[in-house]
Design an enzyme around this catalytic site. Structure first.
Site, PDB file in Angstrom:
ATOM      1  N   ASP A 170      23.881  98.883   4.523  1.00  0.00           N
ATOM      2  CA  ASP A 170      22.491  98.464   4.406  1.00  0.00           C
ATOM      3  C   ASP A 170      22.148  98.102   2.974  1.00  0.00           C
ATOM      4  O   ASP A 170      22.538  98.814   2.032  1.00  0.00           O
ATOM      5  CB  ASP A 170      21.553  99.591   4.851  1.00  0.00           C
ATOM      6  CG  ASP A 170      21.603  99.848   6.339  1.00  0.00           C
ATOM      7  OD1 ASP A 170      21.803  98.883   7.104  1.00  0.00           O
ATOM      8  OD2 ASP A 170      21.436 101.012   6.739  1.00  0.00           O
TER       9      ASP A 170
ATOM     10  N   ASP B 289      28.401 100.726   8.769  1.00  0.00           N
ATOM     11  CA  ASP B 289      27.042 100.234   8.598  1.00  0.00           C
ATOM     12  C   ASP B 289      26.829 100.107   7.096  1.00  0.00           C
ATOM     13  O   ASP B 289      27.051 101.072   6.357  1.00  0.00           O
ATOM     14  CB  ASP B 289      26.044 101.220   9.209  1.00  0.00           C
ATOM     15  CG  ASP B 289      24.623 100.698   9.226  1.00  0.00           C
ATOM     16  OD1 ASP B 289      24.437  99.465   9.298  1.00  0.00           O
ATOM     17  OD2 ASP B 289      23.690 101.519   9.184  1.00  0.00           O
TER      18      ASP B 289
ATOM     19  N   ARG C  85      32.748  95.977  13.431  1.00  0.00           N
ATOM     20  CA  ARG C  85      31.472  96.497  13.914  1.00  0.00           C
ATOM     21  C   ARG C  85      30.981  95.651  15.075  1.00  0.00           C
ATOM     22  O   ARG C  85      30.951  94.433  15.012  1.00  0.00           O
ATOM     23  CB  ARG C  85      30.419  96.485  12.806  1.00  0.00           C
ATOM     24  CG  ARG C  85      29.046  96.817  13.395  1.00  0.00           C
ATOM     25  CD  ARG C  85      28.151  97.533  12.521  1.00  0.00           C
ATOM     26  NE  ARG C  85      26.902  97.841  13.217  1.00  0.00           N
ATOM     27  CZ  ARG C  85      25.769  98.044  12.609  1.00  0.00           C
ATOM     28  NH1 ARG C  85      25.715  97.987  11.302  1.00  0.00           N
ATOM     29  NH2 ARG C  85      24.692  98.329  13.290  1.00  0.00           N
TER      30      ARG C  85
ATOM     31  N   ARG D 142      28.500 104.166  14.782  1.00  0.00           N
ATOM     32  CA  ARG D 142      28.816 102.991  13.975  1.00  0.00           C
ATOM     33  C   ARG D 142      30.213 103.123  13.399  1.00  0.00           C
ATOM     34  O   ARG D 142      30.536 104.137  12.785  1.00  0.00           O
ATOM     35  CB  ARG D 142      27.867 102.870  12.784  1.00  0.00           C
ATOM     36  CG  ARG D 142      26.409 102.758  13.083  1.00  0.00           C
ATOM     37  CD  ARG D 142      26.042 101.309  13.386  1.00  0.00           C
ATOM     38  NE  ARG D 142      24.638 101.022  13.276  1.00  0.00           N
ATOM     39  CZ  ARG D 142      23.709 101.374  14.146  1.00  0.00           C
ATOM     40  NH1 ARG D 142      24.037 102.097  15.178  1.00  0.00           N
ATOM     41  NH2 ARG D 142      22.461 101.026  13.979  1.00  0.00           N
TER      42      ARG D 142
END
Length: 164
Positions: free
Chosen positions: A97, A95, A82, A92
């Site tokens: 989170d 990703d 990334r 992306r």
């Protein structure tokens, strides 16, 4: 402690990127995957000029404190390639989170939990609802309640995609 994570990708075979991230997460010391949602095809949010995403949610059991868990997630993203740039809400490779950490509210420069605006984003809520529709998002009610407030009509479950 239980934590809930959101994963997304829209580059280089996104479903394979999510599977790779989940395998790396499963190999992380102090983290045990309890549940993984199906994969969902979702339109881009914010910046519409990009490919659709594949998104999923994961519930983990972790002995890591929230900042340490965030660091591990960012390490996985980095190892996978990334590249963070100035294009907000852009494409992306991966990703990951940290959405929720038990019922804690965390307000730090590097980490906000619950994840900001997660209660407004179908690509987060739909996979989370598959895992636990009654899960509470501090200050916003249950995942199920939040879903009733937004349009989810463009979210498509990928029936053949899921890490078992």
């Amino acid at each position: 402690m239980k934590a809930w994570l959101g994963l997304g990708s829209n580059l280089q075979q996104p479903a394979e990127q999510l599977k790779d991230a989940l395998n790396r997460l499963a190999a992380t010391n102090g983290v045990v995957i309890l549940q993984t949602s199906s994969f969902y095809l979702t339109p881009p949010w914010g910046d519409q000029q990009q490919d659709d995403f594949i998104n999923a949610a994961v519930q983990v059991e972790t002995s890591l404190e929230p900042i340490r868990l965030l660091s591990e997630l960012q390490s996985i993203e980095q190892v996978m390639g990334r590249k963070r740039n100035d294009r907000r809400w852009g494409p992306r490779l991966i990703d990951i989170d940290l959405l929720l950490y038990e019922d804690q509210t965390i307000q730090l420069d590097e980490l906000q939990v619950p994840h900001p605006r997660m209660h407004e984003r179908a690509f987060v809520l739909v996979p989370l609802a598959e895992l636990d529709p009654g899960l509470e998002i501090s200050g916003h009610g249950s995942v199920e309640n939040c879903l009733q407030q937004i349009d989810c009509s463009d979210i498509r479950r990928q029936t053949d995609e899921k890490l078992d």
